[in-house]
Design an enzyme around this catalytic site. Structure first.
Site, PDB file in Angstrom:
ATOM      1  CG  HIS A   5      -8.288  10.428   3.168  1.00  0.00           C
ATOM      2  ND1 HIS A   5      -8.016   9.395   4.038  1.00  0.00           N
ATOM      3  CD2 HIS A   5      -7.488  11.450   3.557  1.00  0.00           C
ATOM      4  CE1 HIS A   5      -7.089   9.775   4.905  1.00  0.00           C
ATOM      5  NE2 HIS A   5      -6.742  11.016   4.638  1.00  0.00           N
TER       6      HIS A   5
ATOM      7  CG  HIS B  42      -6.896  15.701   6.142  1.00  0.00           C
ATOM      8  ND1 HIS B  42      -5.912  15.563   7.075  1.00  0.00           N
ATOM      9  CD2 HIS B  42      -6.884  14.552   5.419  1.00  0.00           C
ATOM     10  CE1 HIS B  42      -5.320  14.386   6.934  1.00  0.00           C
ATOM     11  NE2 HIS B  42      -5.876  13.757   5.928  1.00  0.00           N
TER      12      HIS B  42
ATOM     13  NE  ARG C 248      -2.572   5.641   6.813  1.00  0.00           N
ATOM     14  CZ  ARG C 248      -2.533   6.815   6.208  1.00  0.00           C
ATOM     15  NH1 ARG C 248      -1.511   7.645   6.386  1.00  0.00           N
ATOM     16  NH2 ARG C 248      -3.540   7.201   5.440  1.00  0.00           N
ATOM     17  CG  ASP C 249      -4.138  10.191   7.837  1.00  0.00           C
ATOM     18  OD1 ASP C 249      -3.035  10.731   8.017  1.00  0.00           O
ATOM     19  OD2 ASP C 249      -4.942  10.578   6.974  1.00  0.00           O
TER      20      ASP C 249
ATOM     21  CG  ASN D 154      -7.760  11.905   8.726  1.00  0.00           C
ATOM     22  OD1 ASN D 154      -7.724  11.694   7.529  1.00  0.00           O
ATOM     23  ND2 ASN D 154      -6.758  11.609   9.533  1.00  0.00           N
TER      24      ASN D 154
ATOM     25  CB  CYS E  77       0.114  14.959   5.709  1.00  0.00           C
ATOM     26  SG  CYS E  77       1.450  14.507   4.576  1.00  0.00           S
TER      27      CYS E  77
END
Lengths: 315, 315
Positions: free
Chosen positions: A211, A213, A15-16, A253, A244
């Protein structure tokens, strides 16, 4: 969390990671990736985002990916819902976990979803109601994320009290999990301790996930600081894929493989086989190119004579 | 340490970095690099290694580099001496600080310097005597390093008690500083806490420094763990240059720029200007190629609205 692991590592690369790639990974490629990570021992994977396909064509196959992933025994399937509409798509499939994210930074929230932060927080209440109305309470978990919680490209440092207030709101609203995200990689270990302690004071028994990065190299240092606070759930992305699109300067990430290596070295069992996990990199590399994946463990390999946390615990 | 900084960051790229490069950086290039780092606020630099030039031609200019570096006001000049002979060359110049390294791993010590570990430890005593006999006591500091203290490519994990015993020996022998090195990047934060606590119990008032490699991504996490133990001296290498030619799989030191960013973000003053430090990368890049330098801060840049530790302290 099951009792045979100490830390839950959640893969968010599908996803990310993929939300920032131009190349569209075919559904079969995503499933192969999910299956290979599950086989390596990853128990929870964020597999898709229920955004409109016209905005992110990468996730046009979200329904199929979620449905097929849910058929894999032992896997907790998570999907992102950017709003109530996305959450309803997820509920229709009975997905195991839906995550919904609000930015603590008011400016970032407006840039990201064109809504005031408070409106986004209120929407979470509606998502809880919709979940319950669909008869999914106790079946579909709702993870509420707070992005830019440790800094924002637009606003700079974010006041700890803002994060605390948002976390308290989400806990009160019925979140099954709260995720605190350093969306743009500004965090340092001291700040992590400060923010997570403040959040934990509001969240009671609700699990809190981190979460991070690795934009400026502090990702694993921040994990270590969060571990010190008692955090035992971490998002990470295979090969550090991700970022992002609305946060200038953000890069990937933290790397799943490097995270798992550090945790395992510390004697914390993740249930994940490091060698098998490293081999999974071949799958996204096939579609996105090997250059798009980073990672120190992949470059250096495991230490010689390495004994896993499980081996050491049973020795 | 002077009272205007909280943490001493020592640049070791000119020694630990260059000892692995095939390209020989000319003396003028080394001096330009040293001067630029000093101007950015770096107060201590390991500028050379007194190894025989036939073994490492990169350091054939050690005498000239040390002499010219010592003429720079405000800089503490350190040089590596692999043995008594090298130390005597350093003493002849009255260098500010000489570092001498023994491997805790017996196998690595033999591979590295073809001597038993105990013989290497005993040699440190002779170096102390030679320094004192040269009338340099109180002028030339002796930093005693313990490499492979957190793992070894040959032996795997190293027993904490071995590190403790070696540190106790060096403290007793008269070390002015003790450096604990994770030569091959095996360390994790839990192990760092364990090892440094054991070492600190033996070293009394002698400052202890940490020398971490980022081989498997845990470098800054290990710094954070060492900070928790009270360590306030760290080695690092601009752009992460470095490694160990006799330790298979080792890659670079932790990145000076990323280390300084993390420390500064944590509110720990280093005296180093991050933007000026980033600009220094151009100098080694000119000789070694930009690709040989890594670093997350260089890639991502400082966060927007970033306020330095000093700015925040005086705000």
């Amino acid at each position: 969390m099951s009792s045979d692991i100490d830390v839950l590592v959640r893969e968010v690369g599908l996803r990310d990671g993929l939300q920032n790639t131009e190349t569209i990974v075919p559904t079969e490629g995503k499933l192969a990736w999910i299956e290979a990570e599950l086989a390596a021992g990853v128990r929870e994977i964020e597999v898709a985002s229920f955004v409109p396909a016209r905005l992110m064509p990468q996730f046009a196959d979200a329904e199929e990916v979620v449905t097929r992933a849910m058929a894999l025994p032992g896997l907790t399937v998570m999907a992102l819902a950017p709003n109530l509409k996305g959450a309803e798509r997820a509920f229709a499939l009975g997905v195991h976990k839906v995550d919904y994210v609000t930015s603590v930074s008011r400016t970032h929230n407006i840039k990201n979803v064109r809504r005031e932060r408070e409106a986004s927080l209120e929407d979470f209440k509606r998502i809880v109601q919709a979940r319950d109305a669909a008869g999914l309470k106790g079946r579909t978990q709702l993870a509420a994320g707070l992005s830019t919680a440790l800094g924002c490209s637009y606003e700079g440092r974010i006041a700890v009290d803002e994060v605390r207030q948002c976390a308290a709101f989400l806990a009160e609203a019925g979140a099954d999990e709260i995720m605190i995200a350093d969306t743009v990689g500004y965090a340092d270990p001291r700040q992590v301790r400060e923010v997570f302690k403040a959040v934990l004071a509001e969240t009671g028994d609700i699990p809190v996930a981190a979460h991070f990065h690795d934009t400026r190299g502090t990702g694993l240092a921040n994990v270590s600081a969060a571990l010190d606070c008692g955090i035992r759930r971490f998002d990470a992305s295979l090969g550090g894929l991700g970022g992002c699109p609305y946060a200038p300067g953000a890069s990937g990430n933290i790397v799943t493989e490097d995270l798992c290596f550090m945790l395992d070295s510390m004697g914390l069992r993740t249930g994940i086989d490091l060698q098998r996990l490293l081999a999974v990199r071949d799958i996204p590399a096939r579609y996105l190119g090997a250059d798009s994946l980073s990672g120190a463990l992949a470059r250096a390999g495991l230490p010689r004579h390495y004994r896993t946390a499980t081996e050491r615990a049973t020795a």
